[in-house]
Design a protein around this motif. Structure first.
Motif, PDB file in Angstrom:
ATOM      1  N   GLU A  84      -3.243  14.820  55.663  1.00  8.83           N
ATOM      2  CA  GLU A  84      -3.437  15.667  54.488  1.00  8.83           C
ATOM      3  C   GLU A  84      -2.234  15.567  53.556  1.00  8.83           C
ATOM      4  O   GLU A  84      -2.386  15.576  52.329  1.00  8.83           O
ATOM      5  CB  GLU A  84      -3.673  17.120  54.908  1.00  8.83           C
ATOM      6  CG  GLU A  84      -5.029  17.344  55.540  1.00  8.83           C
ATOM      7  CD  GLU A  84      -5.210  18.741  56.100  1.00  8.83           C
ATOM      8  OE1 GLU A  84      -4.218  19.520  56.139  1.00  8.83           O
ATOM      9  OE2 GLU A  84      -6.330  19.053  56.510  1.00  8.83           O
ATOM     10  N   GLN A  85      -1.045  15.452  54.145  1.00  6.41           N
ATOM     11  CA  GLN A  85       0.169  15.288  53.356  1.00  6.41           C
ATOM     12  C   GLN A  85       0.116  13.982  52.554  1.00  6.41           C
ATOM     13  O   GLN A  85       0.411  13.958  51.358  1.00  6.41           O
ATOM     14  CB  GLN A  85       1.369  15.288  54.313  1.00  6.41           C
ATOM     15  CG  GLN A  85       2.714  15.454  53.700  1.00  6.41           C
ATOM     16  CD  GLN A  85       3.779  15.548  54.779  1.00  6.41           C
ATOM     17  OE1 GLN A  85       3.701  14.902  55.816  1.00  6.41           O
ATOM     18  NE2 GLN A  85       4.795  16.347  54.520  1.00  6.41           N
ATOM     19  N   VAL A  86      -0.312  12.913  53.196  1.00  6.84           N
ATOM     20  CA  VAL A  86      -0.443  11.622  52.517  1.00  6.84           C
ATOM     21  C   VAL A  86      -1.532  11.705  51.444  1.00  6.84           C
ATOM     22  O   VAL A  86      -1.361  11.173  50.335  1.00  6.84           O
ATOM     23  CB  VAL A  86      -0.739  10.494  53.535  1.00  6.84           C
ATOM     24  CG1 VAL A  86      -1.037   9.179  52.833  1.00  6.84           C
ATOM     25  CG2 VAL A  86       0.431  10.326  54.497  1.00  6.84           C
TER      26      VAL A  86
ATOM     27  N   VAL B 110       6.441  13.907  43.121  1.00  6.92           N
ATOM     28  CA  VAL B 110       5.828  12.868  43.963  1.00  6.92           C
ATOM     29  C   VAL B 110       6.891  12.209  44.850  1.00  6.92           C
ATOM     30  O   VAL B 110       6.671  11.999  46.048  1.00  6.92           O
ATOM     31  CB  VAL B 110       5.101  11.818  43.101  1.00  6.92           C
ATOM     32  CG1 VAL B 110       4.737  10.586  43.910  1.00  6.92           C
ATOM     33  CG2 VAL B 110       3.852  12.416  42.495  1.00  6.92           C
ATOM     34  N   ILE B 111       8.041  11.898  44.277  1.00  3.94           N
ATOM     35  CA  ILE B 111       9.103  11.248  45.045  1.00  3.94           C
ATOM     36  C   ILE B 111       9.591  12.168  46.163  1.00  3.94           C
ATOM     37  O   ILE B 111       9.804  11.724  47.297  1.00  3.94           O
ATOM     38  CB  ILE B 111      10.274  10.835  44.124  1.00  3.94           C
ATOM     39  CG1 ILE B 111       9.820   9.786  43.121  1.00  3.94           C
ATOM     40  CG2 ILE B 111      11.467  10.348  44.926  1.00  3.94           C
ATOM     41  CD1 ILE B 111       9.372   8.474  43.726  1.00  3.94           C
ATOM     42  N   LEU B 112       9.748  13.447  45.887  1.00 11.18           N
ATOM     43  CA  LEU B 112      10.202  14.382  46.918  1.00 11.18           C
ATOM     44  C   LEU B 112       9.147  14.578  48.007  1.00 11.18           C
ATOM     45  O   LEU B 112       9.476  14.705  49.192  1.00 11.18           O
ATOM     46  CB  LEU B 112      10.602  15.721  46.297  1.00 11.18           C
ATOM     47  CG  LEU B 112      11.866  15.689  45.429  1.00 11.18           C
ATOM     48  CD1 LEU B 112      12.081  17.035  44.747  1.00 11.18           C
ATOM     49  CD2 LEU B 112      13.084  15.295  46.245  1.00 11.18           C
ATOM     50  N   MET B 113       7.867  14.598  47.622  1.00  9.99           N
ATOM     51  CA  MET B 113       6.800  14.693  48.620  1.00  9.99           C
ATOM     52  C   MET B 113       6.783  13.443  49.499  1.00  9.99           C
ATOM     53  O   MET B 113       6.622  13.533  50.721  1.00  9.99           O
ATOM     54  CB  MET B 113       5.441  14.862  47.936  1.00  9.99           C
ATOM     55  CG  MET B 113       5.226  16.213  47.307  1.00  9.99           C
ATOM     56  SD  MET B 113       3.759  16.290  46.237  1.00  9.99           S
ATOM     57  CE  MET B 113       2.445  15.973  47.391  1.00  9.99           C
ATOM     58  N   LEU B 114       6.959  12.302  48.878  1.00 10.28           N
ATOM     59  CA  LEU B 114       6.993  11.038  49.622  1.00 10.28           C
ATOM     60  C   LEU B 114       8.198  10.993  50.545  1.00 10.28           C
ATOM     61  O   LEU B 114       8.100  10.538  51.689  1.00 10.28           O
ATOM     62  CB  LEU B 114       7.011   9.866  48.644  1.00 10.28           C
ATOM     63  CG  LEU B 114       6.864   8.482  49.240  1.00 10.28           C
ATOM     64  CD1 LEU B 114       5.527   8.350  49.966  1.00 10.28           C
ATOM     65  CD2 LEU B 114       6.963   7.435  48.147  1.00 10.28           C
ATOM     66  N   TYR B 115       9.322  11.492  50.084  1.00 17.10           N
ATOM     67  CA  TYR B 115      10.525  11.543  50.916  1.00 17.10           C
ATOM     68  C   TYR B 115      10.292  12.376  52.173  1.00 17.10           C
ATOM     69  O   TYR B 115      10.665  11.976  53.274  1.00 17.10           O
ATOM     70  CB  TYR B 115      11.706  12.105  50.114  1.00 17.10           C
ATOM     71  CG  TYR B 115      12.916  12.364  50.964  1.00 17.10           C
ATOM     72  CD1 TYR B 115      13.732  11.308  51.362  1.00 17.10           C
ATOM     73  CD2 TYR B 115      13.240  13.641  51.382  1.00 17.10           C
ATOM     74  CE1 TYR B 115      14.837  11.539  52.159  1.00 17.10           C
ATOM     75  CE2 TYR B 115      14.341  13.878  52.172  1.00 17.10           C
ATOM     76  CZ  TYR B 115      15.138  12.821  52.557  1.00 17.10           C
ATOM     77  OH  TYR B 115      16.227  13.052  53.353  1.00 17.10           O
ATOM     78  N   ALA B 116       9.662  13.532  52.000  1.00 16.02           N
ATOM     79  CA  ALA B 116       9.388  14.393  53.159  1.00 16.02           C
ATOM     80  C   ALA B 116       8.470  13.695  54.157  1.00 16.02           C
ATOM     81  O   ALA B 116       8.684  13.755  55.371  1.00 16.02           O
ATOM     82  CB  ALA B 116       8.763  15.709  52.691  1.00 16.02           C
TER      83      ALA B 116
ATOM     84  N   LYS C 172       6.499  23.344  48.479  1.00 17.49           N
ATOM     85  CA  LYS C 172       7.227  24.159  47.510  1.00 17.49           C
ATOM     86  C   LYS C 172       8.565  23.557  47.110  1.00 17.49           C
ATOM     87  O   LYS C 172       8.948  23.624  45.946  1.00 17.49           O
ATOM     88  CB  LYS C 172       7.389  25.594  48.013  1.00 17.49           C
ATOM     89  CG  LYS C 172       8.228  25.769  49.228  1.00 17.49           C
ATOM     90  CD  LYS C 172       8.281  27.235  49.631  1.00 17.49           C
ATOM     91  CE  LYS C 172       9.009  27.362  50.951  1.00 17.49           C
ATOM     92  NZ  LYS C 172       8.957  28.720  51.438  1.00 17.49           N
ATOM     93  N   LEU C 173       9.295  22.926  48.026  1.00 22.75           N
ATOM     94  CA  LEU C 173      10.573  22.328  47.649  1.00 22.75           C
ATOM     95  C   LEU C 173      10.380  21.169  46.683  1.00 22.75           C
ATOM     96  O   LEU C 173      11.140  21.018  45.718  1.00 22.75           O
ATOM     97  CB  LEU C 173      11.339  21.869  48.897  1.00 22.75           C
ATOM     98  CG  LEU C 173      11.824  22.980  49.821  1.00 22.75           C
ATOM     99  CD1 LEU C 173      12.491  22.396  51.063  1.00 22.75           C
ATOM    100  CD2 LEU C 173      12.770  23.910  49.083  1.00 22.75           C
ATOM    101  N   SER C 174       9.369  20.352  46.914  1.00 20.09           N
ATOM    102  CA  SER C 174       9.076  19.242  46.011  1.00 20.09           C
ATOM    103  C   SER C 174       8.649  19.757  44.640  1.00 20.09           C
ATOM    104  O   SER C 174       9.078  19.225  43.610  1.00 20.09           O
ATOM    105  CB  SER C 174       7.971  18.361  46.593  1.00 20.09           C
ATOM    106  OG  SER C 174       8.353  17.832  47.828  1.00 20.09           O
ATOM    107  N   ILE C 175       7.841  20.789  44.624  1.00 18.96           N
ATOM    108  CA  ILE C 175       7.379  21.363  43.361  1.00 18.96           C
ATOM    109  C   ILE C 175       8.542  22.011  42.610  1.00 18.96           C
ATOM    110  O   ILE C 175       8.662  21.860  41.393  1.00 18.96           O
ATOM    111  CB  ILE C 175       6.226  22.358  43.602  1.00 18.96           C
ATOM    112  CG1 ILE C 175       4.991  21.593  44.088  1.00 18.96           C
ATOM    113  CG2 ILE C 175       5.909  23.160  42.344  1.00 18.96           C
ATOM    114  CD1 ILE C 175       3.863  22.464  44.577  1.00 18.96           C
TER     115      ILE C 175
END
Length: 189
Positions: free
Chosen positions: A86-88, A145-151, A9-12
Motif C-alpha cells: 500500500e505504501q508503494v 514523493v522523495i520523502l515517501m520513497l526514502y521511507a 505525515k512527515l513526508s507531507i
C-alpha cells in the motif's frame, strides 16, 4: 485519505514546508501591476519549463524504479505485510499526479500568452500568481514523493539488506515461524 495523511505525515510536512518556503519568496514581491507581471512571466518561462521538465523526468524515473522495488520486495525471503505494498501504491499514485500536473503546467507555458495582443493586461497578474502557486505546489509534491520513497527504501534496506526480523512490515505469520525455529534450535543445543 485521512489514513494516507497519518501514515505519511512527515513526508507531507516536508512537502508543505518546501511549498511555503518557495512561495514565500514570491510573496515578498508584493502587489504587481499587469505590465510588471507580463515582464516577470516572460523572464521566468524558461525556469518554469526547466522545473516542469525536471519533475516530469524525475517522476517518470521514480515510477520505473518502483517496479524494481516491487521485484526486490517479492523476491525477498521475508513475507511483507500488505502495508508495504500500500505504501508503494501510494507513492505511485502521488507520483502520477505529480507527473500529470507538471506536464500540464509545461504545456500551458508553451502557449505564447505574453505574445497575445487580445489578453487584457490585468490578467497577467493573476496568471503570474497562479504560476508561482502551482510551481511551489509541484516543488512541494516532489519533496513529498522523495520523502515517501526514502521511507519505503529505508524499510526495504532494514528488512532485506540488514535482515531485521522484527520489523513492523514483516508478516506476523513469518515472525511466529522465526521464533519457533529459534526456540527449536535452542532446545536442540
Amino acid at each position: 485519505m485521512i489514513e494516507f495523511i497519518k501514515k505519511n505525515k512527515l513526508s507531507i510536512y516536508g512537502g508543505l514546508i518546501t511549498m511555503l518556503f518557495t512561495g514565500t519568496g514570491a510573496f515578498f514581491l508584493g502587489n504587481i501591476s499587469g505590465y510588471e507581471a507580463k515582464n516577470l512571466i516572460t523572464s521566468s518561462i524558461s525556469g518554469i519549463n526547466m522545473l516542469c521538465n525536471t519533475i516530469v523526468l524525475a517522476s517518470a524515473t521514480i515510477l520505473a524504479l518502483l517496479l524494481t522495488l516491487l521485484g526486490i520486495s517479492t523476491g525477498t525471503e521475508s513475507k511483507l505485510k500488505r502495508a508495504h505494498y500500500e505504501q508503494v501504491l501510494n507513492i505511485a499514485k502521488f507520483d502520477t499526479i505529480l507527473f500529470v500536473g507538471a506536464l500540464i503546467l509545461f504545456q500551458l507555458f508553451n502557449i505564447p500568452i505574453t505574445e497575445a495582443e487580445n489578453v487584457p493586461t490585468d490578467w497577467f497578474a493573476t496568471i503570474y500568481w497562479a504560476t508561482l502557486f502551482f510551481s511551489s505546489l509541484l516543488s512541494g509534491m516532489m519533496v513529498t514523493v522523495i520523502l515517501m520513497l526514502y521511507a519505503t527504501v529505508t524499510n526495504i534496506i532494514l528488512i532485506v539488506g540488514l535482515g531485521k526480523t522484527d520489523h513492523y512490515l514483516i508478516s506476523s505469520d513469518e515472525l511466529n515461524e522465526n521464533t519457533s525455529d529459534e526456540s527449536e534450535k535452542r532446545n536442540d543445543d
